[in-house]
Design an enzyme around this catalytic site. Structure first.
Site, PDB file in Angstrom:
ATOM      1  N   ASP A 158      21.815 -45.129 -27.545  1.00 29.00           N
ATOM      2  CA  ASP A 158      20.724 -44.660 -28.420  1.00 29.00           C
ATOM      3  C   ASP A 158      20.407 -45.636 -29.558  1.00 29.00           C
ATOM      4  O   ASP A 158      19.349 -45.543 -30.177  1.00 29.00           O
ATOM      5  CB  ASP A 158      21.084 -43.294 -29.038  1.00 29.00           C
ATOM      6  CG  ASP A 158      21.163 -42.196 -27.998  1.00 29.00           C
ATOM      7  OD1 ASP A 158      20.796 -42.448 -26.841  1.00 29.00           O
ATOM      8  OD2 ASP A 158      21.605 -41.076 -28.349  1.00 29.00           O
TER       9      ASP A 158
ATOM     10  N   MET B 131      15.921 -41.518 -22.462  1.00 29.46           N
ATOM     11  CA  MET B 131      16.873 -40.834 -23.349  1.00 29.46           C
ATOM     12  C   MET B 131      16.731 -41.318 -24.805  1.00 29.46           C
ATOM     13  O   MET B 131      16.039 -42.295 -25.074  1.00 29.46           O
ATOM     14  CB  MET B 131      18.298 -41.106 -22.880  1.00 29.46           C
ATOM     15  CG  MET B 131      18.745 -40.210 -21.751  1.00 29.46           C
ATOM     16  SD  MET B 131      20.444 -40.615 -21.319  1.00 29.46           S
ATOM     17  CE  MET B 131      20.887 -39.133 -20.428  1.00 29.46           C
TER      18      MET B 131
ATOM     19  N   ARG C   7      17.430 -38.848 -27.667  1.00 28.46           N
ATOM     20  CA  ARG C   7      17.482 -37.693 -28.575  1.00 28.46           C
ATOM     21  C   ARG C   7      16.536 -37.794 -29.771  1.00 28.46           C
ATOM     22  O   ARG C   7      15.351 -37.607 -29.620  1.00 28.46           O
ATOM     23  CB  ARG C   7      18.912 -37.562 -29.060  1.00 28.46           C
ATOM     24  CG  ARG C   7      19.406 -36.152 -28.895  1.00 28.46           C
ATOM     25  CD  ARG C   7      20.800 -36.041 -29.406  1.00 28.46           C
ATOM     26  NE  ARG C   7      21.763 -35.779 -28.379  1.00 28.46           N
ATOM     27  CZ  ARG C   7      22.984 -36.269 -28.368  1.00 28.46           C
ATOM     28  NH1 ARG C   7      23.372 -37.082 -29.312  1.00 28.46           N
ATOM     29  NH2 ARG C   7      23.809 -35.959 -27.412  1.00 28.46           N
TER      30      ARG C   7
ATOM     31  N   GLU D  59      12.793 -38.248 -24.525  1.00 27.89           N
ATOM     32  CA  GLU D  59      13.224 -36.862 -24.253  1.00 27.89           C
ATOM     33  C   GLU D  59      13.129 -35.985 -25.500  1.00 27.89           C
ATOM     34  O   GLU D  59      13.003 -34.773 -25.416  1.00 27.89           O
ATOM     35  CB  GLU D  59      14.680 -36.848 -23.758  1.00 27.89           C
ATOM     36  CG  GLU D  59      15.665 -37.432 -24.778  1.00 27.89           C
ATOM     37  CD  GLU D  59      17.118 -37.383 -24.344  1.00 27.89           C
ATOM     38  OE1 GLU D  59      17.408 -36.931 -23.238  1.00 27.89           O
ATOM     39  OE2 GLU D  59      17.971 -37.828 -25.137  1.00 27.89           O
TER      40      GLU D  59
ATOM     41  N   LEU E  71      20.773 -42.895 -14.902  1.00 25.91           N
ATOM     42  CA  LEU E  71      20.617 -44.258 -14.359  1.00 25.91           C
ATOM     43  C   LEU E  71      20.522 -45.275 -15.491  1.00 25.91           C
ATOM     44  O   LEU E  71      21.031 -46.386 -15.388  1.00 25.91           O
ATOM     45  CB  LEU E  71      19.379 -44.331 -13.470  1.00 25.91           C
ATOM     46  CG  LEU E  71      19.467 -43.527 -12.178  1.00 25.91           C
ATOM     47  CD1 LEU E  71      18.115 -43.437 -11.500  1.00 25.91           C
ATOM     48  CD2 LEU E  71      20.494 -44.154 -11.228  1.00 25.91           C
ATOM     49  N   GLN E  72      19.844 -44.877 -16.605  1.00 26.07           N
ATOM     50  CA  GLN E  72      19.689 -45.812 -17.722  1.00 26.07           C
ATOM     51  C   GLN E  72      20.986 -45.980 -18.515  1.00 26.07           C
ATOM     52  O   GLN E  72      21.164 -46.934 -19.246  1.00 26.07           O
ATOM     53  CB  GLN E  72      18.567 -45.362 -18.658  1.00 26.07           C
ATOM     54  CG  GLN E  72      18.902 -44.130 -19.468  1.00 26.07           C
ATOM     55  CD  GLN E  72      17.694 -43.357 -19.914  1.00 26.07           C
ATOM     56  OE1 GLN E  72      16.954 -43.835 -20.750  1.00 26.07           O
ATOM     57  NE2 GLN E  72      17.472 -42.175 -19.371  1.00 26.07           N
TER      58      GLN E  72
HETATM   59  O1  F6P Z   1      24.366 -39.985 -26.708  1.00 23.31           O
HETATM   60  C1  F6P Z   1      23.777 -40.674 -25.673  1.00 23.31           C
HETATM   61  C2  F6P Z   1      22.903 -39.803 -24.811  1.00 23.31           C
HETATM   62  O2  F6P Z   1      22.705 -40.544 -23.646  1.00 23.31           O
HETATM   63  C3  F6P Z   1      21.580 -39.340 -25.417  1.00 23.31           C
HETATM   64  O3  F6P Z   1      20.587 -40.291 -25.335  1.00 23.31           O
HETATM   65  C4  F6P Z   1      21.282 -38.129 -24.591  1.00 23.31           C
HETATM   66  O4  F6P Z   1      20.440 -37.228 -25.260  1.00 23.31           O
HETATM   67  C5  F6P Z   1      22.624 -37.542 -24.388  1.00 23.31           C
HETATM   68  O5  F6P Z   1      23.541 -38.613 -24.437  1.00 23.31           O
HETATM   69  C6  F6P Z   1      22.758 -36.796 -23.106  1.00 23.31           C
HETATM   70  O6  F6P Z   1      24.070 -36.391 -22.991  1.00 23.31           O
HETATM   71  P1  F6P Z   1      24.732 -35.430 -21.929  1.00 23.31           P
HETATM   72  O7  F6P Z   1      23.674 -35.075 -20.929  1.00 23.31           O
HETATM   73  O8  F6P Z   1      25.846 -36.263 -21.353  1.00 23.31           O
HETATM   74  O9  F6P Z   1      25.216 -34.308 -22.736  1.00 23.31           O
END
Ligand code: F6P
Length: 408
Positions: free
Chosen positions: A144, A188, A190, A244, A296-297
């Site tokens: 991130d 991704m 957040r 996202e 994948l990313q």
């Molecule tokens: O913290 C990294 C990250 O890849 C964020 O970009 C994403 O929102 C989150 O983890 C998703 O995490 P998980 O699906 O593993 O809970």
């Protein structure tokens, strides 16, 4: 010199560079055998330290360990676990202390993002309070890229490279027919748009996104639909990058809200691209396609950025070096000293200055319309994706490490 063993843990979302940092910690510890006799990995992050579930890598071969550079995921196991403040409940801290004493550990390294630095900070303060001699150092990692103070975080460069090149691939596909489609790709990140912003690098080839939406700018559905229509009329195709985590003006997520949250209270996101594609189908009558890059990313080891992986190793090595020099309660930082040629130095900062703090994309790097990035972002991001690794394959498949003491 404080003699003792090393413990290292992986925490939070995996990345392609986190295992490089594990390698850095291991190799640098091996280089100081007079001080450090054993190197332990926590099995699934802090959970491993709480439950005395450790993986001893002291006798693994350097040849096998080197493969960690090409391995994605969190190979020793990660965790999302929020430690209660020690003032409220000392149970976990006491167990961690027992593990440290049992294995004569006096060097503690924790590899992760802002939530993980919160864990590291709490442990550091606790050990200091109870007077147990242990040097505690955080090692930055998150795709991130939202940790403050450090210029960027290992893991981001490789994911950014995967994202930019994925946009090129999809765009080339969309140019294959006389009539292309609206395509929405979800990235991704957040609350911070660094990864989504990386899609803009694809525009350097002429095959990048037309519209880019980051969480830093509130989303307007009507304006979005108008922009998609205009671009479709002009170009007969439209490529959109969407984070996202985009929100409307009132702060609510554009992604269909679910109640699921992780241990740190973050919403489990996903599905925004498919919502936007449905909206386009319904309101504009166009046949939109949605793609979620998802894990994948976060893997992306096939397009690893050499710069990213080398820096991943370096932050691990520096953590050990700083600890041996007497530093504790700090996180390793990457400080950029020159853009051209790209150069960095490694420093450190207080753990409490990074724990739980998110760094966003600066608003001045986002265009006035709020749907693209300026050249300042390109200047910042491009060096981070540069260079390729020569992967080793066996039977056409990635050659992942095999350790004597390893547990999945
Ligand atoms: O913290 C990294 C990250 O890849 C964020 O970009 C994403 O929102 C989150 O983890 C998703 O995490 P998980 O699906 O593993 O809970």
């Amino acid at each position: 010199m404080l003699k003792g063993n090393v413990i290292y843990g992986q925490s939070g979302g995996p990345s392609s560079a986190i295992n490089s940092s594990a390698l850095g910690v291991i190799l640098e510890s091996f280089a100081h055998k007079d001080v450090i006799s054993k190197v332990y990995m926590m099995h699934h992050g802090i959970g491993g330290a709480i439950n005395d579930d450790l993986i001893d890598v002291t006798n693994e071969s350097v040849e096998e360990l080197e493969k960690l550079k090409y391995t994605s995921g969190a190979f020793f196991g990660s965790i999302r676990y929020k430690l209660k403040p020690a003032e409220e409940d000392e149970t976990d801290y006491k167990k961690i202390l027992e593990t440290l004493k049992k294995h004569d550990i006096h060097y503690f390294f924790y590899n992760g993002g802002n939530d993980s630095m919160d864990t590291c900070n709490k442990i550091s303060k606790y050990l200091n309070k109870v007077g147990y001699p242990c040097r505690v150092i955080g090692i930055p990692k998150t795709i991130d890229n939202d940790l403050p103070i450090t210029d960027h975080t290992p893991g981001f460069g490789t994911s950014a490279k995967f994202i930019a090149n994925s946009f090129i691939d999809v765009s080339l596909d969309n140019y294959s027919y006389p009539q292309g489609r609206p395509i929405i790709i979800e990235v991704m990140g957040r609350h911070a748009g660094w990864l989504t912003a990386a899609s803009s690098l694809a525009n350097l080839t002429g095959y990048g996104p037309d519209l880019i939406y980051l969480p830093e700018v509130s989303f307007d559905m009507d304006k979005f639909l108008k922009d998609v229509k205009r671009i479709m009329d002009e170009k007969h195709r439209c490529l959109v990058a969407v984070s996202e985590g985009i929100t409307y003006k009132d702060g609510s997520f554009v992604a269909k809200a679910t109640k699921a949250v992780d241990a740190f209270g973050h919403a489990r996101l996903g599905g925004v691209a498919s919502s936007l594609a449905s909206e386009i189908d319904e309101k504009l009558g166009l046949n939109a396609k949605s793609i979620e890059l998802s894990f994948l990313q976060r893997g992306a080891s096939l397009v690893a950025s050499k710069t990213d992986i080398e820096e991943g190793v370096n932050v691990g090595r520096k953590a050990v070096e700083f600890a041996l020099n007497g530093e504790t309660d700090r996180m390793v930082t990457i400080i950029r000293t020159s853009d051209n040629p790209y150069k960095v130095e490694y420093k450190s900062c207080h753990l409490q200055d990074v724990a739980n703090i998110e760094k966003k994309v600066p608003l001045e790097w986002i265009t006035k319309e709020g749907n693209n990035l300026t050249s300042e972002f390109t200047k910042y991001c491009l060096p981070l994706i540069e260079g390729e690794l020569e992967h080793s394959f066996k039977n056409g498949l990635l050659d992942i490490p095999h350790f004597k003491n390893y547990r999945k």
